[in-house]
Every structure is written in C-alpha cells, then in structure tokens.
Design an enzyme around this catalytic site. Structure first.
Site, PDB file in Angstrom:
ATOM      1  N   HIS A 202      42.958  38.026  39.608  1.00  0.00           N
ATOM      2  CA  HIS A 202      43.703  38.242  40.842  1.00  0.00           C
ATOM      3  C   HIS A 202      43.673  37.063  41.804  1.00  0.00           C
ATOM      4  O   HIS A 202      44.367  37.052  42.805  1.00  0.00           O
ATOM      5  CB  HIS A 202      43.166  39.468  41.585  1.00  0.00           C
ATOM      6  CG  HIS A 202      41.883  39.201  42.322  1.00  0.00           C
ATOM      7  ND1 HIS A 202      40.712  38.941  41.680  1.00  0.00           N
ATOM      8  CD2 HIS A 202      41.625  39.105  43.650  1.00  0.00           C
ATOM      9  CE1 HIS A 202      39.760  38.726  42.585  1.00  0.00           C
ATOM     10  NE2 HIS A 202      40.281  38.814  43.783  1.00  0.00           N
TER      11      HIS A 202
HETATM   12  N1  UDP Z   1      37.043  46.738  40.990  1.00  0.00           N
HETATM   13  C1  UDP Z   1      37.336  48.104  40.945  1.00  0.00           C
HETATM   14  N2  UDP Z   1      38.458  48.496  40.283  1.00  0.00           N
HETATM   15  C2  UDP Z   1      39.308  47.622  39.665  1.00  0.00           C
HETATM   16  C3  UDP Z   1      38.983  46.238  39.696  1.00  0.00           C
HETATM   17  C4  UDP Z   1      37.850  45.822  40.392  1.00  0.00           C
HETATM   18  O1  UDP Z   1      36.602  48.925  41.483  1.00  0.00           O
HETATM   19  O2  UDP Z   1      40.307  48.046  39.080  1.00  0.00           O
HETATM   20  C5  UDP Z   1      35.836  46.315  41.716  1.00  0.00           C
HETATM   21  C6  UDP Z   1      34.941  45.376  40.962  1.00  0.00           C
HETATM   22  O3  UDP Z   1      34.075  46.082  40.110  1.00  0.00           O
HETATM   23  C7  UDP Z   1      34.208  44.671  42.086  1.00  0.00           C
HETATM   24  C8  UDP Z   1      35.264  44.569  43.161  1.00  0.00           C
HETATM   25  O4  UDP Z   1      36.261  45.546  42.839  1.00  0.00           O
HETATM   26  O5  UDP Z   1      33.155  45.445  42.586  1.00  0.00           O
HETATM   27  C9  UDP Z   1      35.803  43.184  43.119  1.00  0.00           C
HETATM   28  O6  UDP Z   1      36.912  43.096  43.836  1.00  0.00           O
HETATM   29  P1  UDP Z   1      37.916  41.861  43.650  1.00  0.00           P
HETATM   30  O7  UDP Z   1      37.808  41.319  42.290  1.00  0.00           O
HETATM   31  O8  UDP Z   1      39.235  42.351  44.146  1.00  0.00           O
HETATM   32  O9  UDP Z   1      37.398  40.824  44.732  1.00  0.00           O
HETATM   33  P2  UDP Z   1      36.333  39.651  44.689  1.00  0.00           P
HETATM   34  O10 UDP Z   1      35.025  40.194  44.246  1.00  0.00           O
HETATM   35  O11 UDP Z   1      36.863  38.575  43.804  1.00  0.00           O
HETATM   36  O12 UDP Z   1      36.285  39.204  46.118  1.00  0.00           O
END
Ligand code: UDP
Length: 367
Positions: A202
C-alpha cells in the site's frame, strides 16, 4: 489527567486500542478520542472499533480522501476547535500520518503537552510523506516514546539530548496488541490452502510508481504460478497460495493499470482478528507495511520487505527481515532463498515484550 488522543488511520486504531485498554485501568485519566476520518471505510475503520473493543471516538471529523495539504489543513482547524473546547493536559499522537502531524501542530501552537508514540523512527527517505510527518512531530513533542534502541539512537544523532523534551524507550505498543489478540484470532471464511504467503502492498512509493508496482506484481504472480520452485526443502507442500488483502488505494491503481493477475487471492482488507490468524498461520510475509514487518517477527514468520529501506532496522540486522525493494528478479531471489525463522530471535526482546502501553501511561502519570 485528560488526554486527547488523535487517530485516523488503520494502524493507529490498532496501536491506540492497546493504549486505551491500559488507560481504562486508571480512574484518574480521562481519554477523549478524536477520529479524523483519514480512513473511513467499514473495513479500514469501523471493524477495528467493533471487534477490538476500542472506545467509540468522542469526535469524528470526517476528513478523508483529500490531498495532503487539504487533509492536513482541515484536520488542524478541526482538532484545534476540539482542543480549545476540551482543554486536555496532553495531546497524544501515533506514528506518522497526516493525522499525527495535524495533532502535533495543534498541540504546539496551543501550548498543550504532546506525547508521540512511535517516536524516533527514520527511513532517511524524505520523499516519504511518513518521514516528513514523523520528523516534524518528534521535534515539537514533549515526551517521545521510542519503540526501539535504534529509534532512541536516531534522536540522539539529531541532537535531541539538547532539546527540552524527554526521550523514553517504551517498547512497541504493537507487540502488546499482538500478544493480546493472538488468542482471539479468527479464521477468515474464504478458501485458504494449507501453505500460504500473506502479502500487503500500500505504500505510495510502490503504488504511485508503475515500474515498481509491475515489478512486485509480476514477481508475486510468478511465485504463485511456479509455487515451490527452489524452495522444496523448506516448504514441501505442493500448493502455495498468495493471499493479498488489498488496500483501497492499491485496488484503485491496479484496476487502472489493468495488470494480468490470475494466480493471486485478492481480497478486501480484513479486520484485525482475521489478520492475526493469517499472520499466525502463513509460512511467509511479503509486505511494504511497517506494522506487518514487526507482526511477522512477533509470530515468528520470515518477512520479505518490498521497500528500499525500513525503519525496523533491527529485524534486518538479526536476519528476520530481508529488504528487496521492488525489482522482480530480486524479489524472486529472496523468495527462493528465504528460510523459516528460528525461534531464538524472540529472546532478543527487540520490542519490549508487551509492556509498552504500561510504560507509556506510567511515564505520563509521573511526568
Ligand atoms: N492490517 C489489517 N487488515 C488488513 C491489512 C493490514 O488489520 O487487511 C493490519 C496489519 O496487521 C497491521 C496494520 O494493519 O497491524 C498495518 O497497517 P498498514 O499496513 O496500513 O500501515 P503501516 O503499518 O504500514 O503504517
């Protein structure tokens, strides 16, 4: 003590949910939750509040789906109104989104104390909007809760010892959450093979760059097609599925690019309880997410990171995470050579062992 918590994006619901549970143990703390609306879809927002029992936001600002400038500007205006009305002792912000930065600027301008959770992380890539948000937020924070030693060191290198603020190594609130939700995990209802890879994409540096996005998806298609090539010793089963919960941004861009995707299991984003089940039961994580890199480690799964740099450098240092970027051949090489994690990595206790929320609230009460 009154805390105004600012959140707006999926990873912040997960992190703040864990801290809110700790706050609820203290009668002397009142928490007011502001949801900016940065993520507002049912499966990117509502489901987290329902199934993770996060307190319902006291304010919903409804500011999502706009440019960085419009979003951040409108958030500042609305958060300021709430802060003037609520007069909190602290504004608490998480991570590195536009909601984080907006909350930080309001606190600084109104002279309200600011606590930043997940402070000190750096990718050293200023093209990332997240890097800009986290650096600016750190600089105006009164107390900086760092998840790792590397984060503390980054702040030292930037001269924070000379600034009027407190730097605390609290540990990582995501580990608290992973430990808590592990036992509540729910198996998703779609068809899942015995051996599967969990993948998420993403980050703007991948989704907004056609060459990178094509490199990643061509590699994933090839892995799914020629499932076990080069990996029989580690994964003797023949069928391997790649499950990819698609972030709305990635879904839109993929539709426009018209990539030929036939072998991947593309699904809508799942709630956290299903996500935890998928992490706990997969054989490998491939991701550009910050949070998921750590969750792979918490659940003792190897991780191939589809970025050129990471804020979680300790995972690369100990060999739990391989950084490959977005080049198809490099991704395929990393896939062919990856190995299951050996469990002794956990004894390194890189992220505080599940006590971060407790440490954070204790520090705030003693400040
Ligand atoms: N996550 C979730 N459902 C999904 C995809 C990701 O619950 O379909 C969770 C994932 O396990 C993690 C968090 O969302 O805890 C991560 O979010 P994201 O990847 O959007 O953001 P980042 O961590 O890169 O800031």
């Amino acid at each position: 003590m009154k805390i105004l918590t600012i959140l707006g994006a999926r990873p912040q619901f997960i992190k703040a949910g864990t801290v809110s549970r700790e706050i609820a143990k203290h009668k002397e703390i009142e928490e007011i939750i502001v949801h900016t609306g940065q993520h507002y879809d049912a499966n990117m927002s509502d489901i987290f509040f329902e199934e993770m029992q996060i307190p319902k936001p006291d304010y919903f600002l409804g500011i999502g789906g706009k440019s960085h400038g419009a979003m951040t500007g409108q958030m500042i205006e609305k958060i300021e109104e709430v802060a003037l009305k609520e007069k909190p002792d602290w504004i608490m912000v998480y991570g590195d989104t536009n909601s984080t930065l907006a909350g930080a600027l309001v606190a600084a301008k109104l002279h309200i104390k600011l606590a930043h959770i997940e402070a000190g992380l750096r990718s050293f890539n200023m093209n990332m909007p997240e890097e800009v948000n986290r650096i600016l937020t750190d600089r105006v924070s009164n107390i900086l809760f760092c998840p790792t030693d590397a984060a503390v060191q980054n702040l030292k290198n930037e001269g924070y010892d000379n600034f009027r603020c407190k730097v605390v190594k609290s540990g990582d609130v995501m580990q608290d959450g992973a430990l808590f939700y592990k036992n509540l995990a729910v198996k998703p209802s779609f068809d899942i093979k015995d051996d599967f890879i969990l993948c998420t994409i993403h980050r703007a540096e991948n989704t907004d760059d056609e060459i990178r996005l094509r490199g990643i998806f061509e590699a994933l298609e090839e892995i799914a097609k020629v499932a076990n090539s080069g990996c029989e010793a580690n994964f003797p089963r023949k069928e391997k599925q790649i499950i990819l919960p698609l972030h709305p941004r990635t879904k839109n861009i993929l539709n426009n690019l018209k990539l030929n995707i036939q072998n991947l299991t593309l699904i809508d984003p799942v709630g956290y309880l299903e996500m935890v089940w998928l992490i706990d039961n997969c054989s490998l994580v491939m991701t550009d997410s910050g949070g998921l890199q750590k969750e792979a480690y918490f659940f003792e799964k190897p991780c191939i990171t589809l970025r050129d740099e990471t804020e979680w450098v300790e995972l690369v240092e100990v060999g739990a995470n391989t950084l490959v970027g977005a080049d198809k051949d490099k991704i395929l090489d990393a896939y062919k050579t990856h190995k299951p994690l050996s469990t002794n990595y956990q004894s390194l206790n890189l992220y505080g062992g599940g006590k971060a929320s407790e440490n954070i609230i204790k520090e705030l009460l003693e400040y």
